[in-house]
Motif scaffolding. Sequence first.
Motif, PDB file in Angstrom:
ATOM      1  N   SER A  61      31.815  -3.234  26.134  1.00 16.59           N
ATOM      2  CA  SER A  61      32.887  -4.167  25.822  1.00 16.59           C
ATOM      3  C   SER A  61      34.187  -3.804  26.516  1.00 16.59           C
ATOM      4  CB  SER A  61      33.123  -4.230  24.304  1.00 16.59           C
ATOM      5  OG  SER A  61      33.617  -3.003  23.826  1.00 16.59           O
ATOM      6  N   CYS A  62      35.076  -4.785  26.519  1.00 16.92           N
ATOM      7  CA  CYS A  62      36.447  -4.612  26.971  1.00 16.92           C
ATOM      8  C   CYS A  62      37.338  -5.202  25.899  1.00 16.92           C
ATOM      9  CB  CYS A  62      36.690  -5.322  28.297  1.00 16.92           C
ATOM     10  SG  CYS A  62      38.426  -5.234  28.813  1.00 16.92           S
ATOM     11  N   ILE A  63      38.231  -4.376  25.376  1.00 12.72           N
ATOM     12  CA  ILE A  63      39.166  -4.812  24.347  1.00 12.72           C
ATOM     13  C   ILE A  63      40.558  -4.774  24.952  1.00 12.72           C
ATOM     14  CG2 ILE A  63      40.116  -4.337  22.065  1.00 12.72           C
ATOM     15  CD1 ILE A  63      37.453  -2.674  21.606  1.00 12.72           C
ATOM     16  N   LEU A  64      41.269  -5.874  24.858  1.00 15.40           N
ATOM     17  CA  LEU A  64      42.630  -5.947  25.361  1.00 15.40           C
ATOM     18  C   LEU A  64      43.553  -6.198  24.181  1.00 15.40           C
ATOM     19  CD1 LEU A  64      44.547  -5.973  27.787  1.00 15.40           C
ATOM     20  CD2 LEU A  64      44.147  -8.441  27.946  1.00 15.40           C
ATOM     21  N   GLU A  65      44.558  -5.328  24.053  1.00 12.64           N
ATOM     22  CA  GLU A  65      45.501  -5.468  22.948  1.00 12.64           C
ATOM     23  C   GLU A  65      46.924  -5.270  23.441  1.00 12.64           C
ATOM     24  OE1 GLU A  65      43.895  -2.887  19.678  1.00 12.64           O
ATOM     25  OE2 GLU A  65      43.690  -1.446  21.291  1.00 12.64           O
ATOM     26  N   TYR A  66      47.850  -5.885  22.715  1.00 11.57           N
ATOM     27  CA  TYR A  66      49.253  -5.587  22.930  1.00 11.57           C
ATOM     28  C   TYR A  66      49.650  -4.615  21.835  1.00 11.57           C
ATOM     29  CZ  TYR A  66      54.249  -5.776  23.433  1.00 11.57           C
ATOM     30  OH  TYR A  66      55.555  -5.413  23.607  1.00 11.57           O
ATOM     31  N   ASP A  67      50.007  -3.419  22.228  1.00 11.05           N
ATOM     32  CA  ASP A  67      50.416  -2.365  21.298  1.00 11.05           C
ATOM     33  C   ASP A  67      51.908  -2.546  21.029  1.00 11.05           C
ATOM     34  OD1 ASP A  67      51.264   0.033  20.108  1.00 11.05           O
ATOM     35  OD2 ASP A  67      49.776   1.215  21.204  1.00 11.05           O
ATOM     36  N   GLU A  68      52.216  -3.278  19.971  1.00  7.36           N
ATOM     37  CA  GLU A  68      53.597  -3.620  19.665  1.00  7.36           C
ATOM     38  C   GLU A  68      54.453  -2.389  19.387  1.00  7.36           C
ATOM     39  OE1 GLU A  68      53.995  -7.082  16.990  1.00  7.36           O
ATOM     40  OE2 GLU A  68      51.808  -7.236  17.202  1.00  7.36           O
ATOM     41  N   ALA A  69      53.900  -1.411  18.699  1.00  8.71           N
ATOM     42  CA  ALA A  69      54.663  -0.208  18.356  1.00  8.71           C
ATOM     43  C   ALA A  69      55.109   0.544  19.602  1.00  8.71           C
ATOM     44  CB  ALA A  69      53.829   0.702  17.460  1.00  8.71           C
ATOM     45  N   ASN A  70      54.282   0.529  20.645  1.00  9.09           N
ATOM     46  CA  ASN A  70      54.604   1.257  21.868  1.00  9.09           C
ATOM     47  C   ASN A  70      55.120   0.372  22.996  1.00  9.09           C
ATOM     48  OD1 ASN A  70      53.931   4.053  21.220  1.00  9.09           O
ATOM     49  ND2 ASN A  70      51.865   3.257  20.930  1.00  9.09           N
ATOM     50  N   GLY A  71      54.942  -0.930  22.879  1.00 10.15           N
ATOM     51  CA  GLY A  71      55.453  -1.840  23.889  1.00 10.15           C
ATOM     52  C   GLY A  71      54.654  -1.874  25.175  1.00 10.15           C
ATOM     53  N   TRP A  72      53.320  -1.761  25.067  1.00 11.46           N
ATOM     54  CA  TRP A  72      52.490  -1.856  26.266  1.00 11.46           C
ATOM     55  C   TRP A  72      51.173  -2.540  25.965  1.00 11.46           C
ATOM     56  CZ3 TRP A  72      53.437   3.822  25.619  1.00 11.46           C
ATOM     57  CH2 TRP A  72      52.449   4.456  24.861  1.00 11.46           C
ATOM     58  N   LEU A  73      50.530  -2.989  27.041  1.00 14.78           N
ATOM     59  CA  LEU A  73      49.187  -3.532  26.947  1.00 14.78           C
ATOM     60  C   LEU A  73      48.199  -2.387  27.081  1.00 14.78           C
ATOM     61  CD1 LEU A  73      49.717  -6.683  29.131  1.00 14.78           C
ATOM     62  CD2 LEU A  73      48.987  -6.702  26.753  1.00 14.78           C
ATOM     63  N   ARG A  74      47.110  -2.479  26.339  1.00 18.53           N
ATOM     64  CA  ARG A  74      46.074  -1.445  26.371  1.00 18.53           C
ATOM     65  C   ARG A  74      44.727  -2.125  26.588  1.00 18.53           C
ATOM     66  NH1 ARG A  74      45.634   3.769  23.561  1.00 18.53           N
ATOM     67  NH2 ARG A  74      47.691   3.307  22.757  1.00 18.53           N
ATOM     68  N   ALA A  75      44.042  -1.708  27.646  1.00 24.17           N
ATOM     69  CA  ALA A  75      42.680  -2.177  27.915  1.00 24.17           C
ATOM     70  C   ALA A  75      41.740  -1.002  27.665  1.00 24.17           C
ATOM     71  CB  ALA A  75      42.549  -2.666  29.348  1.00 24.17           C
ATOM     72  N   THR A  76      40.795  -1.200  26.757  1.00 27.92           N
ATOM     73  CA  THR A  76      39.832  -0.148  26.414  1.00 27.92           C
ATOM     74  C   THR A  76      38.444  -0.630  26.801  1.00 27.92           C
ATOM     75  OG1 THR A  76      41.234   0.503  24.548  1.00 27.92           O
ATOM     76  CG2 THR A  76      38.959   1.326  24.568  1.00 27.92           C
ATOM     77  N   TRP A  77      37.799   0.140  27.673  1.00 24.89           N
ATOM     78  CA  TRP A  77      36.467  -0.189  28.178  1.00 24.89           C
ATOM     79  C   TRP A  77      35.459   0.742  27.514  1.00 24.89           C
ATOM     80  CZ3 TRP A  77      36.144  -4.156  31.760  1.00 24.89           C
ATOM     81  CH2 TRP A  77      37.351  -4.585  32.314  1.00 24.89           C
TER      82      TRP A  77
END
Length: 140
Positions: free
Chosen positions: A14-30
Amino acid sequence: MQISKHTDLRDGSSCILEYDEANGWLRATWLGHVEPREAYNGAARYLQALQNVRCPYLLNDNSQLSGPWFDSVEWLRTVWLPRALHMGLRYVAHVAQPHDLLDEAASMGRSLLEGQLHLQVFDDVASAEEWLHQMQADAA
């Protein structure tokens, strides 16, 4: 905030894409064994998300991948990267697969135009997060 999640029903990758609001960045987890088509689709979903969430920071986490990664550095460099830069991406913290610190992202980083994108390759998520925090502090 999760933006998208695609899971291959055949093998669970899978690929999960999230906006990490606490840190202010996008995170893509493969996760798992990602086939080339899945990688292209995940990269395309990131570009779609970037249209709505203009964020200069990306944490791209490949630490949970198994098997070979995406074989198209040329596509990343000539198609994906110009689009991402146009939409404001400036900093990428790339966490490599555990067995391959010198993976495709490291190769891509050597061929980027100086000053347009800051790419660092890490062997763990905590170091990548620390670097992104430092980049945010430097930009402030």
